[in-house]
Design a protein around this motif. Structure first.
Motif, short mmCIF file in Angstrom:
data_model
loop_
_atom_site.label_atom_id
_atom_site.label_comp_id
_atom_site.label_asym_id
_atom_site.label_seq_id
_atom_site.Cartn_x
_atom_site.Cartn_y
_atom_site.Cartn_z
N SER A 122 -9.61 21.88 -2.95
CA SER A 122 -9.34 22.70 -1.77
C SER A 122 -9.06 21.77 -0.61
O SER A 122 -9.25 20.55 -0.70
CB SER A 122 -10.54 23.60 -1.45
OG SER A 122 -11.59 22.82 -0.90
N LEU A 123 -8.63 22.35 0.49
CA LEU A 123 -8.34 21.54 1.68
C LEU A 123 -9.59 20.88 2.24
O LEU A 123 -9.49 19.93 3.04
CB LEU A 123 -7.65 22.39 2.75
CG LEU A 123 -6.24 22.85 2.40
CD1 LEU A 123 -5.71 23.81 3.46
CD2 LEU A 123 -5.31 21.68 2.21
N ASP A 124 -10.77 21.35 1.84
CA ASP A 124 -12.04 20.74 2.26
C ASP A 124 -12.62 19.83 1.19
O ASP A 124 -13.69 19.25 1.37
CB ASP A 124 -13.07 21.84 2.59
CG ASP A 124 -12.63 22.69 3.76
OD1 ASP A 124 -12.02 22.14 4.70
OD2 ASP A 124 -12.88 23.91 3.72
N GLY A 125 -11.92 19.70 0.06
CA GLY A 125 -12.43 18.92 -1.06
C GLY A 125 -12.38 17.41 -0.80
O GLY A 125 -11.89 16.95 0.23
N PRO A 126 -12.91 16.65 -1.75
CA PRO A 126 -12.92 15.20 -1.61
C PRO A 126 -11.50 14.62 -1.52
O PRO A 126 -10.57 15.14 -2.13
CB PRO A 126 -13.61 14.71 -2.89
CG PRO A 126 -14.10 15.90 -3.60
CD PRO A 126 -13.49 17.11 -2.99
N VAL A 127 -11.38 13.55 -0.76
CA VAL A 127 -10.09 12.89 -0.57
C VAL A 127 -9.83 11.91 -1.71
O VAL A 127 -10.70 11.12 -2.07
CB VAL A 127 -10.05 12.13 0.78
CG1 VAL A 127 -8.77 11.33 0.92
CG2 VAL A 127 -10.20 13.10 1.94
N ASN A 128 -8.65 12.02 -2.29
CA ASN A 128 -8.16 11.05 -3.28
C ASN A 128 -7.01 10.31 -2.64
O ASN A 128 -6.12 10.93 -2.05
CB ASN A 128 -7.68 11.74 -4.56
CG ASN A 128 -8.81 12.17 -5.44
OD1 ASN A 128 -9.88 11.59 -5.40
ND2 ASN A 128 -8.58 13.20 -6.23
N ARG A 129 -7.01 8.99 -2.80
CA ARG A 129 -5.99 8.17 -2.16
C ARG A 129 -5.58 7.06 -3.12
O ARG A 129 -6.43 6.48 -3.79
CB ARG A 129 -6.59 7.56 -0.89
CG ARG A 129 -5.70 6.70 -0.08
CD ARG A 129 -6.50 6.21 1.17
NE ARG A 129 -5.70 5.44 2.03
CZ ARG A 129 -5.52 4.11 1.94
NH1 ARG A 129 -6.12 3.44 0.98
NH2 ARG A 129 -4.76 3.48 2.79
N ILE A 130 -4.28 6.81 -3.19
CA ILE A 130 -3.78 5.71 -4.01
C ILE A 130 -2.70 4.98 -3.21
O ILE A 130 -1.91 5.61 -2.50
CB ILE A 130 -3.26 6.19 -5.37
CG1 ILE A 130 -2.94 5.00 -6.27
CG2 ILE A 130 -2.09 7.13 -5.23
CD1 ILE A 130 -2.73 5.35 -7.72
N GLU A 131 -2.72 3.67 -3.31
CA GLU A 131 -1.75 2.86 -2.57
C GLU A 131 -0.84 2.14 -3.56
O GLU A 131 -1.29 1.65 -4.60
CB GLU A 131 -2.48 1.84 -1.70
CG GLU A 131 -1.56 1.05 -0.80
CD GLU A 131 -2.32 0.15 0.16
OE1 GLU A 131 -1.86 -1.00 0.35
OE2 GLU A 131 -3.35 0.59 0.71
N GLY A 132 0.43 2.08 -3.22
CA GLY A 132 1.40 1.40 -4.06
C GLY A 132 2.48 0.75 -3.22
O GLY A 132 2.38 0.67 -1.99
N THR A 133 3.52 0.31 -3.91
CA THR A 133 4.64 -0.36 -3.27
C THR A 133 5.94 0.20 -3.80
O THR A 133 6.06 0.46 -5.01
CB THR A 133 4.59 -1.87 -3.55
OG1 THR A 133 3.38 -2.40 -3.02
CG2 THR A 133 5.77 -2.60 -2.91
N ALA A 134 6.89 0.38 -2.91
CA ALA A 134 8.24 0.78 -3.32
C ALA A 134 9.21 -0.34 -2.93
O ALA A 134 8.99 -1.06 -1.97
CB ALA A 134 8.63 2.08 -2.63
N ARG A 135 10.26 -0.43 -3.73
CA ARG A 135 11.30 -1.41 -3.43
C ARG A 135 12.65 -0.82 -3.80
O ARG A 135 12.74 0.10 -4.63
CB ARG A 135 11.05 -2.72 -4.17
CG ARG A 135 11.19 -2.61 -5.68
CD ARG A 135 10.91 -3.92 -6.40
NE ARG A 135 11.12 -3.78 -7.83
CZ ARG A 135 12.27 -3.94 -8.44
NH1 ARG A 135 13.35 -4.30 -7.76
NH2 ARG A 135 12.37 -3.78 -9.75
N VAL A 136 13.68 -1.35 -3.18
CA VAL A 136 15.05 -0.95 -3.47
C VAL A 136 15.66 -2.05 -4.33
O VAL A 136 15.95 -3.14 -3.83
CB VAL A 136 15.87 -0.76 -2.18
CG1 VAL A 136 17.32 -0.42 -2.49
CG2 VAL A 136 15.24 0.31 -1.30
N PRO A 137 15.84 -1.81 -5.64
CA PRO A 137 16.36 -2.86 -6.51
C PRO A 137 17.84 -3.21 -6.25
O PRO A 137 18.26 -4.32 -6.51
CB PRO A 137 16.19 -2.32 -7.92
CG PRO A 137 15.81 -0.91 -7.79
CD PRO A 137 15.43 -0.63 -6.38
N ASP A 138 18.61 -2.24 -5.74
CA ASP A 138 20.03 -2.47 -5.47
C ASP A 138 20.31 -2.00 -4.04
O ASP A 138 20.35 -0.81 -3.78
CB ASP A 138 20.88 -1.70 -6.48
CG ASP A 138 22.37 -1.89 -6.29
OD1 ASP A 138 22.80 -2.49 -5.28
OD2 ASP A 138 23.13 -1.43 -7.17
#
Length: 171
Positions: free
Chosen positions: A73-89
């Motif tokens: 729910s909107l009051d539920g526990p926060v899940n967070r993940i961090e990553g990286t994006a790149r433009v190969p071309d």
């Protein structure tokens, strides 16, 4: 058995038309917070509500990606993940590769984009993943319907989309 699997995979891919991306993306304009409006259900987002993605340009040309949601729910526990994006071309900036885990990258292709970067539609060439994003927690219903109407021509089934619960106001 491996040959059979290979033939099945080739057959699956052969039925898909190439996925077109938007012709131009300014990653500086694309950076910032996006709210997920709807998506194809994925195992890694089960139970997520209030889903957001934040993109921050780095000096080395990559993009820091932080995906956040609340579970249940909107009051539920926060899940967070961090990553990286790149433009190969650099000639095709709408085709990014995103990584949340070492040694594994996934296609993140921008297939539709509002003229003022007010919405974005992100997909994958295999058509198993789709996200409709907005700069605000809600998206005008007319704009949403126009996006939905364009999806079949891109090889996506709008009936598979699930709306994402978002807060009424962003703070």
């Amino acid at each position: 058995i491996l040959m059979l699997v290979a033939i099945q995979l080739i057959g699956c891919g052969a039925s898909l038309q190439p996925l077109d991306v938007v012709p131009e993306v300014d990653l500086e304009r694309y950076a910032g917070t996006w709210y997920e409006i709807a998506s194809y259900p994925t195992p890694f987002q089960v139970g997520c509500t209030g889903t957001t993605a934040e993109y921050t340009l780095r000096d080395n040309g990559t993009v820091k990606v932080v995906n956040t949601c609340r579970t249940g729910s909107l009051d539920g526990p926060v899940n967070r993940i961090e990553g990286t994006a790149r433009v190969p071309d650099s000639a095709i900036p709408a085709k990014l590769k995103v990584s949340f885990f070492p040694l594994f990258e996934a296609d993140y292709w921008i297939i539709d984009l509002g003229p003022e970067y007010e919405y974005a539609v992100v997909g994958h060439p295999n058509r198993r993943f789709l996200w409709i994003l907005s700069r605000t927690p809600t998206l005008d219903e007319t704009v949403y319907q126009e996006i939905i109407d364009r999806l079949p021509a891109k090889g996506y089934d709008p009936a598979k989309l699930v709306r994402t619960v978002q807060p009424e106001t962003a703070g």
